[in-house]
Design an enzyme around this catalytic site. Structure first.
Site, PDB file in Angstrom:
ATOM      1  N   LYS A  44      24.205 -91.818 -56.332  1.00 25.63           N
ATOM      2  CA  LYS A  44      24.839 -92.517 -57.461  1.00 25.63           C
ATOM      3  C   LYS A  44      26.056 -93.288 -56.962  1.00 25.63           C
ATOM      4  CE  LYS A  44      23.770 -89.128 -61.120  1.00 25.63           C
ATOM      5  NZ  LYS A  44      23.009 -90.015 -62.022  1.00 25.63           N
ATOM      6  N   ARG A  84      13.978 -83.850 -64.426  1.00 29.69           N
ATOM      7  CA  ARG A  84      12.585 -83.663 -64.852  1.00 29.69           C
ATOM      8  C   ARG A  84      11.809 -82.824 -63.830  1.00 29.69           C
ATOM      9  NH1 ARG A  84      11.869 -90.030 -65.152  1.00 29.69           N
ATOM     10  NH2 ARG A  84      14.087 -89.728 -65.545  1.00 29.69           N
TER      11      ARG A  84
END
Ligand code: BES
Ligand code: MN
Ligand code: ZN
Length: 501
Positions: free
Chosen positions: A283, A357
């Site tokens: 990120k 996920r």
């Protein structure tokens, strides 16, 4: 914070601060429509003490608007705080919850350590529900995130008393009040976890905190790590963990009420990423520190389990929290890698930052293996959900309308805001992989829905709800009733959903 229920007449209560709610009953619109304030108490002495300031126009009774009177005539209280609930038509139990929080947060910086909160007397507001909401709101309002300040001034309120009017159904109000304490404290339990920085709350420590809590409230618990992940062939969960020096935690909590041997088993699955750097798909640095709250879904499930253990609904519940740190490293997974999930499905990793996920995929499969017949997961899953709904509503998805109807019903009690978003074959198309079964991202558009479609593959035929709380798990701007910081969102809604079975 000590909480207590009292039925002493308001005028006779000795306290530093008596809080009474007011609504605006004006329904006309236009420039001449002045607010018409109504104090929500039948106590004549309080009415008399407040009369002058109410007619002065100094307060409009707007939502969480305050006006303070010192030495109110005819009352034993040292101060009287009139707190607005807004328009009478919009005065709900949820507004009362926030008002109680605002009352507590009003006292904190002023060095007032005890207050009495008068339950509103208004036909449309059930007293028992208000008692519960008031305690919840007060506990939530009392929480401040400055745990590690060396000059931390403990501004915590010592005593919060809820005053019930004469004629109230004491037993009902008392039961509801006791519930409110459990719920408020459980929400704060989750918030305290979310507030911890990544170095203080590793997956291992999260596991220890969960185990301690479980032992305290009488839940069954197991906390596993690397070996168990391998044994269960949790290739998706492990792929996130493999790039970190910190071992993962697979946290399992069980609530099995005595005598309940059939009926549904509710499976609560939480994303517990104690820090999300993005991994190799690193990120940007701006705001990366916020990614300590990427375990808020897991914390919400732990908070809900705490409340479930104490409120004892007649339904079996199992919770699975998948805790890991998502880090870049020589051993970290790479874009292009293919992982085999516990279910046997193969996943092409497109972006290592879509890690939530992956851990949930195996968490959902495992919850089913442990007997779950109905699933709910909570996760700070996608920035796309925040783009879609802002920080106003959290996202909700379901593969079954009946299970969602239950959840929708729970929202009426919890007062939390979730908005149902779509699933569909067209979204599922977007996560098909050339090399394997599915890939872990679906491109730029519809990111909340493609993430949900990914999870749906693992929920499969089991009725399932997915909560994307990325936008609500952290309060960005403090509000009169809650500090900036962890919100504890989803604890109350998941709890009420469980209680609906
Ligand atoms: N934890 C983040 C999602 C997130 C974003 C939580 C903002 C809270 C606030 C998640 O793991 C993530 O990085 N999601 C990616 C997915 C993308 C790579 C498909 C995202 O939303 O950008
Ligand atoms: Mn991520
Ligand atoms: Zn994440």
């Amino acid at each position: 914070m000590q909480t207590q229920l009292s039925s002493i007449k308001l005028a006779e209560i000795e306290t530093e601060l008596l809080v009474v709610l007011a609504v605006d009953t004006q329904t006309a619109k236009g420039p001449d429509a002045k607010p018409e304030l109504k104090l929500l108490t039948a106590d004549a002495a309080v009415q008399a003490a407040a009369a002058a300031v109410l007619s002065s126009g100094e307060t409009k009774g707007g939502s969480n608007e305050t006006v303070l009177l010192h030495a109110p005539a005819g009352l034993q209280a040292k101060r009287l705080l009139i707190l607005g609930l807004g328009k009478q038509a919009k005065a709900t139990v949820h507004a009362v919850r926030n008002a109680a929080g605002a009352a507590v947060r009003y006292t904190k910086p002023r060095g007032i350590r005890e207050l009495v909160f008068a339950l509103p007397e208004l036909a449309s507001l059930p007293l028992a529900g208000c008692a519960r909401a008031a305690v919840e709101g007060a506990l939530v309002g009392d929480f401040d995130p400055d745990t590690y300040r060396s000059d931390r001034k403990d501004q915590s309120v010592k005593s919060f008393v809820v005053a019930a009017p004469a004629g109230a159904d004491q037993a009902a109000v008392e039961a509801s009040f006791a519930e409110g304490m459990i719920v408020g404290e459980s929400q704060n339990f989750a918030r305290a976890l979310v507030n911890e920085p990544g170095n203080k709350l590793t997956p291992t420590i999260l596991g220890q905190r969960a185990a301690l809590m479980a032992a305290e409230v009488g839940l069954g618990w197991e906390v596993h790590s690397t070996e168990k992940l391998h044994e269960l062939k949790m290739g998706a969960f492990w792929s996130v963990s493999q790039g970190s020096e910190e071992p993962p935690s697979l946290i399992v909590l069980r609530y099995e009420p005595e005598g309940v041997t059939d009926g549904p088993v509710l499976g609560l699955v939480g994303k517990g990423i104690t820090f999300d750097s993005g991994g190799i798909s690193l990120k940007p640095g701006d705001n990366m520190e916020k990614m300590k709250y990427d375990m808020a879904g897991g914390a919400a499930m732990l908070g809900a389990m705490r409340a479930i253990a104490l409120l004892k609904p007649r339904v079996r519940v199992v919770a699975v929290v998948c805790a890991a740190e998502n880090m870049p490293d020589g051993k970290a997974q790479k874009p292009g890698d293919v992982q085999t999930a516990m279910s046997g499905k193969t996943i092409e990793i497109i972006n290592t930052d879509a890690e939530g996920r992956l851990v949930l995929a195996d968490g959902l499969t495992y919850a089913k293996q442990l007997g779950a017949t109905h699933l709910i997961d909570a996760a700070t899953l996608t920035g796309a959900c925040v783009v879609a709904l802002g920080m106003i509503n959290a996202g909700a998805f379901a593969n079954d309308d009946a299970i969602y109807a239950k959840f929708d019903g729970a929202l009426a009690t919890s007062g939390e805001k979730f908005w149902r978003l779509p699933l569909g074959d067209e979204y599922a198309e977007l996560i098909k992989s050339e090399i394997g079964d599915i890939k872990n991202t679906g491109g730029r558009w519809g990111g909340a829905s493609t993430a949900a479609e990914f999870l749906k593959v693992f929920a499969d035929e089991t009725p399932w709800i997915h909560l994307d709380i990325a936008g609500l798990a952290w309060v960005e701007d403090s509000k009169p009733y809650i500090a900036k910081g962890p919100s504890g969102v989803a604890v109350r809604s998941v709890l009420e959903w469980v209680r609906s079975y």
